[in-house]
Design an enzyme around this catalytic site. Structure first.
Site, mmCIF file in Angstrom:
data_model
loop_
_atom_site.group_PDB
_atom_site.id
_atom_site.type_symbol
_atom_site.label_atom_id
_atom_site.label_comp_id
_atom_site.label_asym_id
_atom_site.label_seq_id
_atom_site.Cartn_x
_atom_site.Cartn_y
_atom_site.Cartn_z
ATOM 1 N N ASP A 333 51.043 73.884 27.110
ATOM 2 C CA ASP A 333 52.400 73.589 27.560
ATOM 3 C C ASP A 333 52.763 74.437 28.782
ATOM 4 O O ASP A 333 52.345 75.587 28.904
ATOM 5 C CB ASP A 333 53.368 73.870 26.408
ATOM 6 C CG ASP A 333 54.799 73.507 26.739
ATOM 7 O OD1 ASP A 333 55.040 72.335 27.088
ATOM 8 O OD2 ASP A 333 55.670 74.392 26.652
ATOM 9 N N GLU A 370 49.680 71.157 31.088
ATOM 10 C CA GLU A 370 50.840 70.436 31.593
ATOM 11 C C GLU A 370 51.195 70.987 32.975
ATOM 12 O O GLU A 370 51.299 72.195 33.168
ATOM 13 C CB GLU A 370 52.032 70.614 30.661
ATOM 14 C CG GLU A 370 53.277 69.875 31.169
ATOM 15 C CD GLU A 370 54.541 70.261 30.416
ATOM 16 O OE1 GLU A 370 55.460 69.425 30.367
ATOM 17 O OE2 GLU A 370 54.610 71.385 29.892
#
Length: 617
Positions: A333, A370
């Site tokens: 993330d 990401e």
């Protein structure tokens, strides 16, 4: 042949047709260049930079085949990273050719072609079709573990249990639960294998109080409302039975305020975990993700945190790669923010450390990050295997098909869709900035849990959805379907894009699902799409076309957003001679190259075609 035409015929990429290399440091690579047979070129040279000093080596002409002339050179690979580009001596002056294209001026090294030696790519990725699942919204396999209405407080508010047929509510976004779990995913795997899916990417499943679980409370346990460790083990076993892979989402940039690390640090500035965080004024003024107080940012100046998160033998990112769960990779993330805070810019150091640890534990693991912006600095072979390819693939398609400019804080449509030439230019820029070995494993997507859904972006125009899906499965990289997109699920920004998967098939677009299924099975079976190269053939008006080329097969992909009057596509610069037959894979239509052109008059006003190149007629 015009100057422009012969320049467009120049082609090389890192695929097997153009680069033959064992991958081992010390071996020799054979590099090949193709251009038009009648191009006014008298010499081709290979420019490299061994140990920092420029070297220009002559290549030798190996003959003419049809409308193509081939040049070849041998390059000893003595460095872990070898940059190269081509110098062409033409009748009217020299040209440089790199991954960024043709220039008359001496270019920088930034867009050189790159060979990585001793680089280990996860070998299963090239054959994979991913499917992203937001676990609370896909399928409820065990209602006994569902969150109960008002079961606990989150940010001072009681959590809310929703019915499966309800829509998410913005005012209760992270605190509403629909009951999806890992058991439900395991029970629906036959649906996914029929679709052509071979790997899952799941949003976070570690214990956390929200439905999205990016506010992790415990990296070492699976949230019981999602099925706990037993649910993950059941899913792992069910995936093994179908030869499917599993990538989990991890949040190393921040944790939740209920995590014991932060609870202890906030209670006592001398606590062992206090160094994991950055307090400006203890206890309530601390660094957090984008100002969200429930997500305190982790401080990677702490060597101990690095040991706990990834570096140590029993580190979090290593333990889940081991039996019995044996996950196949991580999605990191906000990888763009990891290890970065003001003057502390540890991003690349942490990235290299994570790669070393993950690959030491499982060399074939897929490391995905990401990144909504330019992630190419992290894609040079030393850190990530891939990023979620928003800028290099997704956003140009959105802007081309939907006139949609994405802003996570304020999504809005731009009534001026970008030019087709701009799509090709942005694709090229992001491919050229990374080694081909990495470009082929980039994670391509058309939407995710963070974005509006594709159908909504294109204004419910299902013809444009099909165009986008065709590009997804035919562009270099690894395709990922966001759950429900294959049946035409709509949805705006978060949380509307996280609607529950409707299992009542009467509401599905079965024709769209059938089309996506066809594309998924094509992607997994076609050599040209699995390991083939990429050549941009056309990007004008409303039409974009490219060639995917492998030694075993060549495909030409044509996509059009609206009728621009184009009825024949130029293909001689793709190396196709007159008389070559092509068959369209969706319809079975056949055409023959005539005058350097392919008849595409059967292409719908908005639609896509995939032509398989055959032999001369």
């Amino acid at each position: 042949m015009s100057e422009l035409h012969w320049e467009t015929s120049i082609h090389h990429d890192g695929s097997p047709t153009y680069l033959r290399f064992s991958g081992r440091l010390g071996d020799t690579a054979t590099i090949r260049l193709r251009l038009a047979a009648d191009a006014p070129v008298s010499g081709v040279f290979l420019r490299t930079c061994p140990d920092g000093e420029q070297q220009i080596m002559p290549m030798h002409e190996v003959g003419v085949s049809g409308v193509c002339r081939w040049w070849e050179g041998e390059l000893p690979i003595r460095m872990l990273r070898t940059n190269y580009r081509f110098l062409l001596r033409a009748a009217d002056g020299t040209r440089w050719y790199s991954a960024g294209g043709v220039t008359r001026h001496y270019p920088t090294d930034a867009n050189d072609f790159v060979i990585l030696a001793n680089y280990h790519a996860p070998d299963w990725v090239r054959d994979t079709v991913f499917y992203q699942i937001f676990p609370d919204r896909f399928a409820d396999g065990d209602p006994s573990n569902n969150v109960r209405d008002g079961e606990y407080l989150y940010r001072g508010k009681p959590v809310v249990a929703r019915r499966w047929d309800e829509l998410p509510h913005r005012e209760t976004g992270p605190i509403e639960f629909f009951g999806g779990d890992l058991q439900g995913i395991a029970q629906r795997l036959d649906y996914l294998t029929d679709l052509g899916v071979s790997a899952l990417y799941l949003n976070p499943i570690f214990r956390a109080p929200s439905n999205h679980k990016y506010d992790v409370e415990d990296y070492t346990s699976i949230d019981p409302h999602l099925g706990g460790e037993e649910g993950l083990l059941m899913l792992r076993q069910a995936l093994d039975e179908r030869d499917m892979r599993l990538v989990l989402d991890i949040v190393p940039n921040h944790c939740g305020v209920t995590h014991p690390w932060f609870v202890a640090a906030q209670a006592d500035p001398r606590a062992p975990t206090a160094e994991f965080f950055t307090f400006r004024h203890h206890p309530d003024d601390y660094e957090c993700w984008l100002g969200v107080k429930t997500l305190p940012k982790l401080n990677y100046r702490s060597v101990r945190l690095r040991e706990v998160m990834y570096a140590g033998h029993d580190a979090i990112m290593r333990r889940w790669l081991r039996p019995p769960y044996r996950i196949d990779g991580w999605r990191i993330d906000v990888a763009n923010m990891l290890g970065r805070l003001g003057p502390d810019n540890l991003g690349h150091k942490i990235g290299r450390g994570i790669r070393r640890a993950v690959k030491a534990e499982q060399s074939n693991a897929y490391l995905l990050g990401e990144h909504f912006f330019d992630g190419t600095p992290h894609l040079q072979g030393e850190e990530l295997d891939a990023t979620m390819n928003y800028q290099g693939f997704t956003f140009p398609i959105w802007r081309w098909l939907g006139g949609f400019e994405f802003n996570p804080e304020r999504p809005e449509a731009d009534p001026r869709p970008i030019a087709t030439e701009t799509v090709a230019a942005q694709w090229t820029a992001f491919r050229a900035a990374i080694p081909w070995q990495v470009a082929t494993q980039q994670f391509n997507l058309l939407g995710s849990h963070d974005t509006p859904r594709l159908r909504t972006i294109v204004g419910d125009d299902l013809a444009r959805v099909r165009v986008a899906m065709t590009l997804l499965f035919c562009y270099p990289g690894v395709p990922c379907i966001y759950y429900g997109d294959e049946i035409g699920l709509a949805g705006g920004g978060d949380p509307d894009c996280r609607r529950p998967m409707p299992w009542d098939e009467t509401g599905w677009d079965h024709s769209l699902r059938s089309f996506v299924r066809q594309l998924a099975h094509l992607r997994r079976s076609a050599p040209a799409l699995r390991w083939g190269g990429f050549q941009q053939l056309y990007a004008q008006g409303e039409t974009i076309a490219f060639q995917r080329e492998a030694p075993e097969e060549r495909l030409i992909v044509v996509a059009r957003r609206s009728d621009d009057g184009l009825r024949a596509l130029p293909v001689r610069h793709a190396g196709l001679a007159d008389g070559v037959c092509l068959r369209e894979l969706f319809t079975g239509a056949e055409v023959v190259v005539r005058g350097g052109m392919v008849d595409i008059s059967s292409l719908p006003a908005t639609g896509a075609q995939v032509w398989q190149v055959g032999q001369e007629g």
